[in-house]
Design an enzyme around this catalytic site. Structure first.
Site, PDB file in Angstrom:
ATOM      1  N   HIS A 126     -12.493   5.811  -0.978  1.00  0.00           N
ATOM      2  CA  HIS A 126     -11.845   5.148  -2.114  1.00  0.00           C
ATOM      3  C   HIS A 126     -12.818   4.804  -3.241  1.00  0.00           C
ATOM      4  O   HIS A 126     -12.753   3.733  -3.842  1.00  0.00           O
ATOM      5  CB  HIS A 126     -11.130   3.878  -1.651  1.00  0.00           C
ATOM      6  CG  HIS A 126     -10.009   4.115  -0.686  1.00  0.00           C
ATOM      7  ND1 HIS A 126      -9.293   5.285  -0.648  1.00  0.00           N
ATOM      8  CD2 HIS A 126      -9.477   3.311   0.284  1.00  0.00           C
ATOM      9  CE1 HIS A 126      -8.370   5.213   0.301  1.00  0.00           C
ATOM     10  NE2 HIS A 126      -8.458   4.035   0.879  1.00  0.00           N
ATOM     11  N   HIS A 197      -2.310   1.873  -3.139  1.00  0.00           N
ATOM     12  CA  HIS A 197      -2.493   1.567  -1.714  1.00  0.00           C
ATOM     13  C   HIS A 197      -1.639   0.373  -1.277  1.00  0.00           C
ATOM     14  O   HIS A 197      -2.101  -0.483  -0.538  1.00  0.00           O
ATOM     15  CB  HIS A 197      -3.967   1.305  -1.417  1.00  0.00           C
ATOM     16  CG  HIS A 197      -4.385   1.587  -0.010  1.00  0.00           C
ATOM     17  ND1 HIS A 197      -3.939   0.855   1.067  1.00  0.00           N
ATOM     18  CD2 HIS A 197      -5.208   2.534   0.499  1.00  0.00           C
ATOM     19  CE1 HIS A 197      -4.480   1.311   2.171  1.00  0.00           C
ATOM     20  NE2 HIS A 197      -5.255   2.343   1.860  1.00  0.00           N
ATOM     21  N   GLU A 337       1.059   7.226   0.198  1.00  0.00           N
ATOM     22  CA  GLU A 337       0.159   7.377  -0.941  1.00  0.00           C
ATOM     23  C   GLU A 337       0.173   8.821  -1.450  1.00  0.00           C
ATOM     24  O   GLU A 337      -0.333   9.728  -0.786  1.00  0.00           O
ATOM     25  CB  GLU A 337      -1.257   6.988  -0.537  1.00  0.00           C
ATOM     26  CG  GLU A 337      -1.377   5.592   0.053  1.00  0.00           C
ATOM     27  CD  GLU A 337      -2.689   5.406   0.792  1.00  0.00           C
ATOM     28  OE1 GLU A 337      -3.728   5.288   0.105  1.00  0.00           O
ATOM     29  OE2 GLU A 337      -2.676   5.390   2.034  1.00  0.00           O
TER      30      GLU A 337
END
Length: 373
Positions: A126, A197, A337
């Protein structure tokens, strides 16, 4: 209109600091990295409400009616900005530059090795420690139902090349859809793979797990994981595996299903896998659907991205208390996602995440909510 919503709305009207979902705006006023944080509130004519903080571009609450017309908060989150800053997490966050894991935090770009922040074992996830979930966006409310968040990522942030101008527009539509539109421009070649998220719990009560919810995913295959959670580069057919959601299946039934690829469940103690969507990047085609029998709330997902990461909240371990003091135990929420495939910068055969200077990265994801018996 349900009485529960009526009383919440009156309270919000009388005390402007409190949202329909019970959040106090003052609790999100703070300073992070020298920038001010706030709570932004979007509403539509149906009484739905979306609350976001510009810290990490995070969805804090999403207030949606169930089958009886009672409004419920269907995302996990926290009551205070300090809960987000004290312990790093991705709850509700806008993820970038690159969502998901990159093998050993490196990849080759233009014959050079790009080395990234390592923040997940031996890998980067991420965007590293300086990923956009840990940055403060500039927020501009465009209307009662629309918010624009902007951020400029400097060259070298997290190890990534190029300066990137980011904009994300969130719109709460009249039909109770949350539409998210991401755009980026860069001054150097750089990978971009953004997502949101949010952990969804459509029952509206995170004391319930998502195991009894039914899931549909429009995908014939998924990407396999190594033991260290990095994609192998191979697709695997969902047929005769626990990953076959081509017809709506209770998540508990899927997790208990034997067959090919069941060992993939053991790697992550559930599902944390990318599905290869059949939608041909057409955002008018249904990518996924989630239904909670306890509330009757259904969430349909539409996107122009090639993949969808399904994460069944396996690492929630009861160590965090969320809104209303509810402990977030294992599988208290599920993430859906939209994205490019994980570790794409190291997989030349997969859809490319590289953004060229002068081009615009564009990504649409719509979560459409409805209720039924």
């Amino acid at each position: 209109m349900a009485l529960s919503f009526f009383f919440c709305r009156c309270a919000a009207d009388q005390h402007n600091d409190t949202t329909y979902s019970g959040l106090k705006k003052v609790n999100f006023e703070g300073i992070v990295h020298g920038d001010s944080t706030h709570l932004f509130v979007l509403r539509n004519p149906q009484g739905a409400e979306l609350c976001m903080t510009n810290y990490g571009g995070r969805i804090v609450s999403l207030w949606i009616p169930d089958r009886s017309g009672t409004f419920r908060d269907v995302v996990l989150g926290f009551d205070h900005i300090d809960e987000y800053t004290a312990k790093p997490s991705s709850f509700g966050a806008t993820i970038g530059r690159v969502a998901n894991r990159i093998d050993h935090g490196k990849f080759i770009l233009d014959d050079d090795t790009v080395r990234l922040d390592i923040n997940s074992g031996e890998h980067s996830i991420h965007g590293g420690a300086s990923g956009w979930q840990n940055q403060v966006f500039t927020g501009r409310q465009l209307s009662d139902s629309s918010l624009l968040l902007s951020y400029t990522s400097p060259d070298g942030e997290g190890g990534f090349p190029g300066k990137v101008a980011v904009q994300v527009r969130y719109t709460l539509t009249a039909d109770n859809s949350l539409a998210i539109h991401y755009t980026c421009k860069a001054d150097k070649r750089t990978p971009i793979n953004m997502t949101n998220h949010s952990f969804f719990n459509l029952s509206g009560d995170p004391n319930n797990t998502i195991l009894q919810d039914s899931l549909y995913v429009n995908a014939d295959s998924f990407t396999l994981l190594r033991q260290d959670l990095i994609t192998t580069g191979d697709y695997w057919p969902v047929a005769h595996t626990p990953f076959d959601f081509r017809t709506k299946t209770a998540i508990a039934d899927a997790l208990g299903k034997p067959g090919n690829a069941a060992d993939q469940l053991a790697i992550v103690q559930g599902i944390d896998h990318n599905f290869v969507l059949n939608t041909q990047r057409d955002s008018t085609r249904l990518a996924a659907s989630l239904y909670a029998p306890k509330s009757g709330i259904q969430m349909d997902v539409y996107t122009d991205q090639p993949g969808l990461q399904v994460y069944t909240g396996n690492m929630l371990d009861g160590s965090r208390k969320g809104k209303r003091g509810i402990v977030y135990k294992k599988q208290a929420g599920i993430c859906l996602e939209s994205q490019y495939f994980p570790d794409s910068p190291n997989k030349s055969d997969w859809p490319s995440t590289i953004l060229e200077p002068g081009d615009t990265y564009s990504h649409v994801c719509v979560y459409k909510f409805s209720a039924r018996d």
